[in-house]
Design an enzyme around this catalytic site. Structure first.
Site, mmCIF file in Angstrom:
data_model
loop_
_atom_site.group_PDB
_atom_site.id
_atom_site.type_symbol
_atom_site.label_atom_id
_atom_site.label_comp_id
_atom_site.label_asym_id
_atom_site.label_seq_id
_atom_site.Cartn_x
_atom_site.Cartn_y
_atom_site.Cartn_z
ATOM 1 N N LYS A 193 0.838 -1.185 -0.027
ATOM 2 C CA LYS A 193 0.014 0.017 0.021
ATOM 3 C C LYS A 193 0.983 1.221 -0.043
ATOM 4 C CE LYS A 193 -3.889 1.535 3.180
ATOM 5 N NZ LYS A 193 -4.514 1.182 4.173
ATOM 6 N N SER A 203 -9.445 1.187 3.317
ATOM 7 C CA SER A 203 -8.907 2.220 2.266
ATOM 8 C C SER A 203 -7.717 1.323 1.603
ATOM 9 C CB SER A 203 -8.220 3.139 3.345
ATOM 10 O OG SER A 203 -7.100 2.781 4.369
ATOM 11 N N SER A 236 -9.445 -1.314 7.296
ATOM 12 C CA SER A 236 -9.075 -1.104 5.974
ATOM 13 C C SER A 236 -8.441 -2.428 5.170
ATOM 14 C CB SER A 236 -8.085 0.203 5.946
ATOM 15 O OG SER A 236 -8.678 1.300 5.955
#
Ligand code: GLN
Length: 462
Positions: free
Chosen positions: A68, A143, A167
């Site tokens: 990420k 996310s 997330s």
């Protein structure tokens, strides 16, 4: 989807360079999903050549992965999907990345996310939303949406994410992969862009539970640069304990929850029963307050963590300014997305004098009651289960105009985060329309190995 051992097989029958090249080509071929913000191809191929030459070895030698884009890593900027950090080149790598590299793994790129990890759909990225792996008209979840999608699309066998309130678990559920949010403190957060320091955790997306065990055992353990890390307790378990007592959370199975989601969870419960475990309904009275607690405590911590982005030290600086106050204000206004600013404002409000006692302090007291309630529950039950999210992946744009609706969708994931508990999302089937649905397994602190062993024992059993 390929597992880590599939990839290791390919490396031994061809070369690490070839495997990394293939992964990069695959990443390019799925560009329309907007799951990746950058590729670190040059560095990755360089490391792959070293694997082939025998200069890099280890249990993950040559295995490609993606992080990420809120993990500091070499080879591309670390943007946190924000204009604020658009051209920020990390001076060091996150401990999690360093540990994977020490085991021989090769980072090939950086995945899209909601800017600064604020969100649940990856629609808050400053670089456009990521599309769902199963249906491009739907959200990836968030996310860590990009990391979930690249795993589901088989670009890499594993990808790293962060989970502050869901997330990793929610995008794992939306895209049909395994997602692990470990016990708070399991993996060092050093070198990862902070969101809310009291609930931020580092975890992983994989194809199956065995791969998650492997990656978690490489990443976990004490790091002197993150004082919240725990001593290494993470040990994979070959078999789950037999005859476990499992509680199905009643509050997450009401009529408001999508019928197909409930059906998938009930089917998973039946599979647990068939495997010899007991499943009965349980109720936790504090869960109803969890969203309220989370959306006070987390913005409070966000407003404090984001104070460092002032346009002076590093990150975006507005050029159209006359005064110092304008430099701070405009840099922050232009560098953050609307959701970042909304949270900074909520956080500053709940921490301000006069409101601190009424909101922040109350929320922390309620959090203690929630933790106590979970602790009591784990005196009687080994594992709690329920859905990950009230619905399967929703349509792109469906919730963007209503932030409160978006926050409410986090109702099932925020409680384990507030209590620091391990929680994993495992695939539990698909809706009639072909959308993946995950089930959430929640355990007592440090029971991560047990949860994964249980998940592993049920894989392929349906
Ligand atoms: N969706 C949650 C939020 O918006 C969780 C985010 C996260 O875990 N980073 O806060």
């Amino acid at each position: 989807m390929s597992t880590i051992s599939d990839l290791k097989q390919s490396i031994s029958s061809s070369t690490a360079v070839q495997v990394v090249k293939d992964a990069i080509a695959k990443a390019d071929s799925v560009a329309e999903y907007n799951a990746l913000l950058s590729l670190t191809a040059e560095r990755a191929l360089d490391r792959a050549a070293k694997v082939d030459a025998g200069d890099i070895t280890g249990p993950l030698a040559g295995v490609p992965f993606i992080v990420k884009d809120n993990f500091l890593a070499f080879g591309a900027p670390t943007t946190a999907a924000s204009k604020m950090l658009e051209s920020f080149n990390a001076p060091l790598q996150a401990t999690a990345v360093e540990r994977l590299e020490a085991a021989g793994a090769i980072c090939i790129g950086k995945a899209n996310l909601d800017a600064f990890a604020h969100g649940g759909s990856t629609e808050n990225s400053a670089f456009g939303p990521t599309k769902n792996a199963a249906d491009q008209t739907r959200v990836a979840g968030g996310s860590s949406g990009g990391s979930a999608v690249v795993t589901a699309l088989d670009v890499v066998p594993f990808a790293l994410g962060t989970d502050t309130g869901g997330s990793i678990r929610q995008p794992a559920s939306f895209n049909g992969v395994v997602g692990v949010k470990p016990t708070y403190g399991t993996v060092s957060r050093y070198g990862v862009v902070a969101m809310a320091s009291s609930t931020d955790t580092i975890g992983v997306f994989t194809t199956d539970a065995a791969d998650a065990e492997l990656v978690m055992s490489v990443m976990s353990g004490k790091d002197e640069r993150d004082m919240t890390t725990l001593d290494d307790f993470f040990t994979p378990q070959l078999q789950p304990t037999s005859g476990q007592k499992i509680g199905l959370i009643k509050e997450f199975m009401t009529d408001d929850v999508d019928a197909e989601v409930r059906q998938s969870v009930n089917q998973y419960a039946d599979r647990l029963r068939t495997a010899g475990h007991t499943v009965e309904e349980v109720s936790l009275s504090m869960l109803q307050y969890a969203i309220a607690m989370y959306y006070i405590i987390v913005p409070a911590e966000i407003s404090s963590n984001l104070a460092r982005y002032d346009g002076i030290r590093y990150g975006y600086r507005s050029s159209d300014v006359q005064t110092l106050a304008e430099l701070y204000g405009k840099s922050r206004d232009e560098g953050f997305v609307a959701e970042n600013k909304r949270r900074i404002m909520i956080g500053s409000y709940v921490l301000s004098s006069g409101f601190f006692d009424a909101y922040y302090q109350q929320a922390q007291k309620a959090r203690t009651l929630l933790i106590d309630e979970f602790n009591k529950m784990f005196e009687q039950y080994d594992v709690l289960i329920g859905p990950v999210s009230p619905t399967p992946a929703f349509k792109l744009g469906e919730n963007t105009s209503d932030p409160v609706k978006m926050y409410l969708a986090d109702v099932m994931t925020v409680s384990p985060s507030l209590a620091g508990l391990p929680a994993i999302s495992v695939p539990a089937g698909k809706t009639a329309a072909g959308l993946p649905v995950g089930v959430q397994l929640i355990g007592a602190r440090k029971s991560d190995g047990q949860l994964l062993a249980l998940a592993k024992s049920l894989e392929g059993a349906n």
